[in-house]
Design a protein around this motif. Structure first.
Motif, mmCIF file in Angstrom:
data_model
loop_
_atom_site.group_PDB
_atom_site.id
_atom_site.type_symbol
_atom_site.label_atom_id
_atom_site.label_comp_id
_atom_site.label_asym_id
_atom_site.label_seq_id
_atom_site.Cartn_x
_atom_site.Cartn_y
_atom_site.Cartn_z
ATOM 1 N N ILE A 108 0.880 -1.282 -0.072
ATOM 2 C CA ILE A 108 -0.152 0.016 -0.012
ATOM 3 C C ILE A 108 0.757 1.281 0.138
ATOM 4 O O ILE A 108 1.768 1.268 0.862
ATOM 5 C CB ILE A 108 -0.950 0.053 1.290
ATOM 6 C CG1 ILE A 108 -1.836 -1.402 1.103
ATOM 7 C CG2 ILE A 108 -1.683 1.233 1.300
ATOM 8 C CD1 ILE A 108 -2.369 -1.775 2.423
ATOM 9 N N GLY B 204 -6.312 2.132 2.181
ATOM 10 C CA GLY B 204 -5.429 1.094 1.673
ATOM 11 C C GLY B 204 -5.829 -0.213 2.214
ATOM 12 O O GLY B 204 -6.255 -1.095 1.714
ATOM 13 N N SER C 66 2.692 -1.234 4.226
ATOM 14 C CA SER C 66 2.583 0.161 3.741
ATOM 15 C C SER C 66 3.937 0.808 3.666
ATOM 16 O O SER C 66 4.648 0.501 4.600
ATOM 17 C CB SER C 66 1.546 0.636 4.843
ATOM 18 O OG SER C 66 1.895 0.517 6.130
#
Ligand code: UDP
Ligand code: MG
Length: 319
Positions: A11, A90, A104
């Motif tokens: 993400i 996300g 992420s």
């Protein structure tokens, strides 16, 4: 976990990142190819870009890359909602799209993308959350360094045990994402949340690089907002401190009051203590305003949550 290789979703929150986004995606596709080659993740792994209402060409570039590579997906917010909301979006979207774990990482690749392999290794060994810890803060300004250290120290004193130099560079398993669904709060503070749930957590240290291109999208007010949200959503200790302070002040005031009465009645020499008056006035006034401010922050937190507005609004999603 089955014998099947896990599907990894990477993400990337993006806000006005037209200078970085293409090279970042290319680099992350290399990382993915390498991990697939090493048999650590599934071929179906993908990159998920969340455009946080950028005003430049970020979304155009994301759509172009989506057309070119079928493992590049994304979502655009209708306006800027902030980095935490972009991350939350996300996590929610990759959970719906399907993945076994999600990492992420910032669009400027300040975080070392090579550490993703170590994240995956820990995940394969059974960790549900792998948190990235910065090795140093060399690339930060002195101001950011000091305020960040103060923030983590304060959070720990206040009872929200967040490791020092923690970042939003982390891996979370599908299980952690499922648990996130159970937390309906709109202003979820991710660093606090992932530390609080109690899933098996591992740490990986990484080096912070200088920003690839463009400028930091965080200004002082945004950082302060993040810090205040972190404190007020994960600790009620400040409120307790206020109550204790209130008791102590009431007790002290009572003693001073009693003393004044005694002086007046028995010694008839009511003091001409102008200075004492002013000092006490300022002292109590200051403390009261400060306490009101802290209470105000919590009232604000309740107010925002009670309105229960959507966390973010999607404009387009490319699946
Ligand atoms: N970001 C975002 N929304 C914002 C601000 C930042 O999605 O309102 C993203 C940004 O594009 C980047 C990440 O959050 O991918 C971290 O931001 P930045 O690198 O500007 O922060 P810094 O590294 O200076 O703390
Ligand atoms: Mg950055």
């Amino acid at each position: 976990m089955s014998n099947l290789k896990p599907i990894l979703a990477i993400i990337v929150p993006c806000y006005n990142e037209e200078l970085c986004v293409v090279s970042t995606v290319e680099r992350l596709l290399e990382v993915k190819a390498d991990l697939v080659h090493k048999n650590k993740i599934s071929e179906d792994s993908y990159i998920y870009l969340v455009d946080d209402g950028s005003k430049d060409d970020t979304w155009k570039l994301i759509s172009e890359m989506h057309n070119k590579f079928n493992d590049v997906k994304g979502l655009k917010f209708i306006r800027n909602f902030g980095n935490q909301k972009a991350l939350i979006a996300g996590y929610e979207c990759v959970r719906n799209l399907g993945c076994d774990c999600a990492v992420s990482i910032d669009a400027d690749l300040q975080q070392d993308e090579c550490a993703i392999e170590r994240f995956i290794d820990k995940y394969l060994q059974g960790a549900d959350i792998v948190s990235g810890i910065r090795n140093s803060r060399k690339t930060d300004t002195l101001f950011k360094k000091t305020t960040a250290i103060l923030f983590y120290k304060l959070m720990n004193i206040l009872g929200a045990k967040i490791p020092m130099n923690h970042s939003d560079f982390r891996l979370v398993s599908k299980r952690a994402l499922d648990i996130m669904e159970l937390y309906p709060e709109k202003y979820l503070f991710l660093r606090g949340f992932f530390n609080e749930v109690g899933l098996k957590t591992e740490y990986v240290t990484f080096d912070v690089k200088a920003r690839m291109a463009g400028e930091s999208k965080f200004n002082f007010l945004k950082l302060m907002g993040l810090a205040l949200n972190g404190i007020t959503s994960f600790s009620v200790v400040p409120l307790r401190i206020i109550s204790v302070l209130g008791f102590i002040m009431a007790f002290v005031s009572f003693i001073i009051g009693a003393e004044t009465v005694v002086e007046k009645i028995f010694f008839h020499n009511t003091p001409n203590g102008w200075a004492t008056n002013i000092i006490l006035l300022c002292f109590f006034g200051g403390i009261q305003i400060c306490c009101l401010g802290i209470i105000g922050e919590y009232v604000g937190q309740v107010f925002r949550e009670v309105k229960s507005r959507p966390r973010y609004i999607k404009e387009i999603e490319l699946k």
